[in-house]
Design a protein around this motif. Structure first.
Motif, mmCIF file in Angstrom:
data_model
loop_
_atom_site.group_PDB
_atom_site.id
_atom_site.type_symbol
_atom_site.label_atom_id
_atom_site.label_comp_id
_atom_site.label_asym_id
_atom_site.label_seq_id
_atom_site.Cartn_x
_atom_site.Cartn_y
_atom_site.Cartn_z
ATOM 1 N N ILE A 7 0.972 -1.169 0.009
ATOM 2 C CA ILE A 7 0.085 -0.161 -0.192
ATOM 3 C C ILE A 7 0.975 1.435 0.135
ATOM 4 O O ILE A 7 1.818 1.353 0.834
ATOM 5 N N THR B 98 -5.845 -0.034 6.179
ATOM 6 C CA THR B 98 -6.571 -0.376 5.305
ATOM 7 C C THR B 98 -7.843 0.508 5.054
ATOM 8 O O THR B 98 -8.446 0.897 6.140
ATOM 9 N N ARG C 106 -22.072 -2.006 -5.710
ATOM 10 C CA ARG C 106 -21.431 -0.796 -6.050
ATOM 11 C C ARG C 106 -21.049 -0.901 -7.840
ATOM 12 O O ARG C 106 -20.618 -2.026 -8.109
ATOM 13 N N GLY D 54 -9.999 -8.538 -2.413
ATOM 14 C CA GLY D 54 -9.872 -7.473 -1.856
ATOM 15 C C GLY D 54 -11.606 -6.890 -1.439
ATOM 16 O O GLY D 54 -12.098 -6.215 -1.849
ATOM 17 N N GLU E 30 -19.551 -6.811 -1.704
ATOM 18 C CA GLU E 30 -19.343 -7.444 -3.421
ATOM 19 C C GLU E 30 -19.624 -8.761 -3.593
ATOM 20 O O GLU E 30 -20.327 -8.799 -4.618
ATOM 21 N N ILE F 258 -7.258 -8.685 2.978
ATOM 22 C CA ILE F 258 -5.768 -8.716 4.121
ATOM 23 C C ILE F 258 -6.569 -8.554 5.499
ATOM 24 O O ILE F 258 -5.675 -8.920 6.481
ATOM 25 N N LEU G 9 -6.167 -13.050 2.890
ATOM 26 C CA LEU G 9 -5.297 -13.100 1.922
ATOM 27 C C LEU G 9 -4.556 -11.951 1.639
ATOM 28 O O LEU G 9 -5.415 -11.083 1.223
ATOM 29 N N ASN G 10 -3.303 -11.857 2.005
ATOM 30 C CA ASN G 10 -2.501 -10.640 1.319
ATOM 31 C C ASN G 10 -2.477 -11.099 -0.007
ATOM 32 O O ASN G 10 -1.709 -11.945 -0.501
ATOM 33 N N PHE H 260 -0.266 -10.078 -2.280
ATOM 34 C CA PHE H 260 1.062 -10.064 -2.605
ATOM 35 C C PHE H 260 1.898 -11.197 -2.109
ATOM 36 O O PHE H 260 3.046 -11.304 -2.048
ATOM 37 N N TYR I 43 -4.757 1.634 -4.109
ATOM 38 C CA TYR I 43 -4.014 1.908 -3.089
ATOM 39 C C TYR I 43 -2.464 1.622 -3.337
ATOM 40 O O TYR I 43 -1.640 1.609 -2.519
ATOM 41 N N PHE I 44 -2.142 0.926 -4.531
ATOM 42 C CA PHE I 44 -0.820 0.509 -4.727
ATOM 43 C C PHE I 44 -0.199 1.397 -5.916
ATOM 44 O O PHE I 44 -0.585 1.981 -6.635
HETATM 45 C C1 LIG Z 1 -12.175 0.019 -0.835
HETATM 46 S S1 LIG Z 1 -12.200 -1.797 -0.321
HETATM 47 C C2 LIG Z 1 -12.953 -2.475 -1.865
HETATM 48 C C3 LIG Z 1 -13.912 -3.374 -1.568
HETATM 49 C C4 LIG Z 1 -14.988 -3.759 -2.829
HETATM 50 N N1 LIG Z 1 -13.939 -4.479 -3.753
HETATM 51 C C5 LIG Z 1 -15.548 -2.715 -3.482
HETATM 52 O O1 LIG Z 1 -15.086 -2.366 -4.381
HETATM 53 O O2 LIG Z 1 -16.417 -1.978 -2.850
HETATM 54 C C6 LIG Z 1 -10.300 -2.135 -0.637
HETATM 55 C C7 LIG Z 1 -10.100 -3.529 0.355
HETATM 56 O O3 LIG Z 1 -8.798 -3.895 -0.073
HETATM 57 C C8 LIG Z 1 -8.146 -4.421 0.668
HETATM 58 N N2 LIG Z 1 -6.943 -4.604 0.510
HETATM 59 C C9 LIG Z 1 -5.661 -3.469 0.363
HETATM 60 N N3 LIG Z 1 -4.546 -3.824 0.373
HETATM 61 C C10 LIG Z 1 -4.897 -5.364 0.256
HETATM 62 C C11 LIG Z 1 -3.685 -6.266 0.084
HETATM 63 N N4 LIG Z 1 -2.265 -5.919 -0.084
HETATM 64 N N5 LIG Z 1 -4.405 -7.710 0.005
HETATM 65 C C12 LIG Z 1 -5.400 -7.885 0.277
HETATM 66 N N6 LIG Z 1 -6.464 -6.950 0.230
HETATM 67 C C13 LIG Z 1 -6.137 -5.706 0.338
HETATM 68 C C14 LIG Z 1 -8.556 -3.655 2.104
HETATM 69 O O4 LIG Z 1 -8.378 -4.229 3.322
HETATM 70 C C15 LIG Z 1 -10.086 -3.281 1.600
HETATM 71 O O5 LIG Z 1 -11.059 -4.111 2.274
#
Ligand SMILES: C[S@@+](CC[C@H](N)C(=O)[O-])C[C@H]1O[C@@H](n2cnc3c(N)ncnc32)[C@H](O)[C@@H]1O
Length: 283
Positions: free
Chosen positions: A28, A76, A84, A116, A122, A153, A206-207, A209, A229-230
């Motif tokens: 992130i 996060t 959405r 995510g 979703e 994550i 699950l991360n 990455f 976020y990346f």
């Molecule tokens: C803004 S939400 C989006 C949720 C859904 N996909 C949507 O569009 O409504 C972003 C999600 O990505 C997850 N996230 C961020 N970095 C991540 C990572 N490295 N691995 C897995 N999930 C991650 C966050 O925890 C968060 O719940």
């Protein structure tokens, strides 16, 4: 350099260390403009440890892997809602659903991943779209081998997917026919997704990455409002892994402000607004 006034002792040095941890652990990308947000989200973690100074909190984070994870999760952004970017569900219903039904009826596996997933709005929007408006329209799901995977994550949001319990205001964007068919009201402000849909979903921490344990290819991957976020190298790496994970003809849905930027994009065909299909087959 950002404006650090009012950030207590969260100065540029501490911010840079926090940003480096976020980059290393979750890829992130935090910019200094987020200092106020970081301060407010981490203040609670400091209080929980009886600390008042960010320097002391960072000393703790350096030594304590559990607190490091908690810090990453606290930073996060989990904002989401049902249906959405509704055009994706229109595409799923009109374009993919008939093919997925045909495949399931032919005994083939159907696999969709919400990567995510946040608190599950979703993945349950996907499930409702596949199920349709009645028990009969959902029969194909029970009869076929259909599985939806939801990963994030952040453990607290994955727990929310398991609970599948939402407030009245949260369920508001769900079309009325789906609400009637797929939610059970419990108490005055609590709506639980019915077992028929919950049983389709596997939710896991699950991360993105880290290595992915899944072996099969996916018919569709929803990774929406996550890649924002990346940084660019992380986005390109993730895109390549998603493309690899899709079956030929599989569909990738990304968020409204996202686009494919890496070399893997050459293997994908645009199929609508923020919708891409992997070349090499119909799915
Ligand atoms: C803004 S939400 C989006 C949720 C859904 N996909 C949507 O569009 O409504 C972003 C999600 O990505 C997850 N996230 C961020 N970095 C991540 C990572 N490295 N691995 C897995 N999930 C991650 C966050 O925890 C968060 O719940």
């Amino acid at each position: 350099m950002g404006d650090w006034t009012g950030q207590a002792d969260l100065g540029p040095v501490q911010f840079r260390e926090i940003a480096a941890i976020m980059q290393k652990e979750a890829r992130i990308h935090l910019v200094e403009a987020k200092a106020t947000l970081v301060h407010s989200r981490l203040s609670r973690r400091l209080r929980e440890h009886g600390l008042t100074r960010f320097a002391d909190y960072l000393a703790l984070v350096r030594d304590d892997a559990k607190e490091r994870d908690a810090m990453v999760v606290a930073l996060t952004t989990n904002h989401t809602h049902f249906f959405r970017e509704n055009h994706h569900f229109g595409h799923l219903r009109e374009t993919l659903l008939p093919r997925l039904q045909a495949r399931a009826r032919a005994g083939e596996k159907v696999r969709i991943w919400s990567a995510g997933c946040s608190s599950g709005e979703e993945v349950y929007s996907i499930a409702m779209t596949l199920a349709g408006e009645s028990g009969t329209s959902a029969n194909w799901l029970k009869q076929g081998d259909v599985r939806l995977l939801a990963t994030d994550i952040a453990p607290h949001v994955v727990e929310a997917v398991h609970q599948a319990r939402y407030s009245s205001s949260t369920v508001q964007p769900i079309p009325a026919a789906y609400r009637r068919q797929w939610l059970r009201q419990e108490g005055t402000d609590s709506h639980v997704v019915t077992d028929t849909l919950r049983s389709l979903v596997t939710a896991r921490v699950l991360n993105l990455f880290e290595p992915w344990p899944m072996r099969q290819r996916y018919d569709a991957i929803f990774c929406r409002n996550v890649m924002i976020y990346f940084d660019d190298p992380a986005k390109a790496e993730l895109e390549a892994r998603f493309v690899e994970m899709l079956a030929p003809g599989g569909t990738l849905y990304i968020g409204h402000s996202e686009r494919l930027i890496g070399p893997a994009a050459a293997q994908m065909e645009p199929a609508g607004q923020t919708i891409y299909v992997k070349k090499g087959g119909a799915r």
